[in-house]
Design a protein around this motif. Structure first.
Motif, short mmCIF file in Angstrom:
data_model
loop_
_atom_site.label_atom_id
_atom_site.label_comp_id
_atom_site.label_asym_id
_atom_site.label_seq_id
_atom_site.Cartn_x
_atom_site.Cartn_y
_atom_site.Cartn_z
N SER A 278 0.84 -1.19 0.00
CA SER A 278 0.00 0.00 0.00
C SER A 278 0.88 1.24 0.00
O SER A 278 1.57 1.52 0.99
CB SER A 278 -0.91 0.01 1.23
OG SER A 278 -1.70 1.19 1.27
N GLN A 279 0.87 1.96 -1.14
CA GLN A 279 1.59 3.22 -1.27
C GLN A 279 3.08 3.09 -0.94
O GLN A 279 3.70 3.97 -0.35
CB GLN A 279 0.96 4.29 -0.37
CG GLN A 279 -0.50 4.58 -0.69
CD GLN A 279 -0.67 5.14 -2.11
OE1 GLN A 279 0.03 6.06 -2.50
NE2 GLN A 279 -1.60 4.57 -2.86
N VAL B 211 7.05 3.08 -1.51
CA VAL B 211 8.06 3.73 -2.32
C VAL B 211 9.35 3.76 -1.50
O VAL B 211 9.33 3.96 -0.28
CB VAL B 211 7.65 5.17 -2.71
CG1 VAL B 211 7.58 6.09 -1.51
CG2 VAL B 211 8.61 5.74 -3.75
N SER C 217 11.35 9.18 -2.51
CA SER C 217 10.17 9.91 -2.03
C SER C 217 10.23 11.41 -2.33
O SER C 217 9.19 12.06 -2.38
CB SER C 217 10.01 9.70 -0.52
OG SER C 217 11.12 10.23 0.20
N LYS D 11 7.07 12.01 -9.02
CA LYS D 11 6.46 10.70 -9.21
C LYS D 11 6.46 10.31 -10.68
O LYS D 11 6.14 11.12 -11.56
CB LYS D 11 5.02 10.69 -8.70
CG LYS D 11 4.89 10.79 -7.19
CD LYS D 11 3.44 10.68 -6.76
CE LYS D 11 3.31 10.78 -5.25
NZ LYS D 11 1.89 10.67 -4.81
N TRP E 293 5.11 1.35 -7.26
CA TRP E 293 5.28 2.47 -6.34
C TRP E 293 4.03 3.35 -6.28
O TRP E 293 3.41 3.64 -7.29
CB TRP E 293 6.48 3.32 -6.74
CG TRP E 293 7.77 2.58 -6.93
CD1 TRP E 293 8.64 2.75 -7.96
CD2 TRP E 293 8.36 1.59 -6.08
NE1 TRP E 293 9.74 1.92 -7.81
CE2 TRP E 293 9.59 1.19 -6.66
CE3 TRP E 293 7.97 0.98 -4.88
CZ2 TRP E 293 10.42 0.24 -6.09
CZ3 TRP E 293 8.80 0.02 -4.31
CH2 TRP E 293 10.01 -0.34 -4.90
N TYR E 294 3.67 3.73 -5.07
CA TYR E 294 2.50 4.60 -4.79
C TYR E 294 1.18 3.95 -5.22
O TYR E 294 0.22 4.66 -5.52
CB TYR E 294 2.64 5.95 -5.47
CG TYR E 294 3.81 6.79 -5.00
CD1 TYR E 294 3.80 7.37 -3.73
CD2 TYR E 294 4.91 7.01 -5.82
CE1 TYR E 294 4.88 8.15 -3.29
CE2 TYR E 294 5.98 7.78 -5.40
CZ TYR E 294 5.95 8.35 -4.13
OH TYR E 294 7.02 9.11 -3.71
N ARG E 295 1.11 2.64 -5.23
CA ARG E 295 -0.12 1.95 -5.65
C ARG E 295 -0.57 0.94 -4.59
O ARG E 295 0.13 0.66 -3.62
CB ARG E 295 0.09 1.25 -6.99
CG ARG E 295 0.25 2.21 -8.16
CD ARG E 295 0.38 1.45 -9.47
NE ARG E 295 0.44 2.36 -10.60
CZ ARG E 295 -0.60 2.83 -11.27
NH1 ARG E 295 -1.83 2.46 -10.88
NH2 ARG E 295 -0.45 3.63 -12.30
N GLN F 92 8.70 3.92 2.44
CA GLN F 92 7.47 4.51 2.95
C GLN F 92 6.30 3.66 2.48
O GLN F 92 6.38 2.99 1.46
CB GLN F 92 7.33 5.94 2.44
CG GLN F 92 8.41 6.89 2.92
CD GLN F 92 8.24 8.30 2.40
OE1 GLN F 92 7.25 8.63 1.75
NE2 GLN F 92 9.21 9.16 2.69
N GLY F 93 5.20 3.71 3.22
CA GLY F 93 4.05 2.88 2.89
C GLY F 93 3.98 1.64 3.75
O GLY F 93 4.70 1.52 4.75
#
Length: 214
Positions: A7-8, A10, A15, A19, A25-27, A62-63
């Motif tokens: 989840s999200q 990256v 970061s 993007k 990434w970021y999905r 992150q995420g």
């Protein structure tokens, strides 16, 4: 373990960048046990980082990554040890073989711990991959392509729900690529495992259920 969900996600190093279009990434992404997935990427896109995150080797992202709904950041060292014993296997891009040991010894280190494969099965892999004469040669004296074959066989010498293969055939010819694909396909069928393969242009020869761009 039946599902890996992202989840999200990256890498922290990405970061602060603008993007870019990515299938990861970021999905919101899920990998399911029994599914064979190819992640295509250019060099530097983060494929090795992703494999390390999923294996719990690195956490500089992150995420959220979850195994069957549980955030992996909450896992203890004991939980990770158990996951790597029975649920997760990996072939790092840099292989991480013991250079001072022989090809045979490198594989037996894993198999002696798991007792998963017979010695005859391992012997047959050496024969199929054309390295039967390299069993007693120290890894430091082998080509990178020969080392890739050794590391691939080693990764199959344990039970797993998911296996992560980071550019596993980058230095191999068509025939050895095919043989490794067949070995993996047989293992996936037996274990009902999920597979995540990365590639920058020379993918492992196996039937993929999903192809994603990293």
């Amino acid at each position: 373990m039946k599902e890996i969900s992202l989840s999200q996600i990256v890498p922290e190093v990405f970061s602060q960048r603008e993007k870019k279009e990515s299938g990861i990434w970021y999905r919101e992404v899920a990998f399911t046990k029994g599914e064979v997935c190819l992640l295509e990427a250019v060099s530097g896109a983060g494929k090795s980082s992703l494999c390390s995150y999923l294996y719990g080797y690195r956490s500089d992202y992150q995420g959220t990554i979850c195994f069957d709904g549980e955030n992996i950041r909450n896992f203890s060292k004991t939980q990770w040890a158990e996951l790597r014993r029975v649920s997760l296997s990996i072939l790092f891009q840099e292989l991480r073989l013991f250079q001072e040991l022989t090809a045979w010894e490198n594989i037996l280190i894993k198999n002696n711990l798991t007792g998963y494969k017979t010695l005859q099965w391992i012997e047959n892999c050496f024969y199929l991959l054309g390295i039967e004469d390299k069993k007693d040669v120290t890894v430091a004296k082998l080509s990178f392509g020969q080392q890739q074959r050794i590391a691939f066989v080693r990764a199959l010498c344990q039970p797993f729900d998911f296996v992560f293969l980071d550019e596993p055939v980058s230095h191999l010819d068509i025939n050895n690529n095919r043989i490794l694909g067949e070995l993996l396909a047989e293992e996936v069928k037996q274990q009902g495992a999920g597979v995540i393969v990365t590639s920058i242009g020379n993918p492992l020869n196996i039937k993929y259920d999903k192809i994603m761009q990293l």
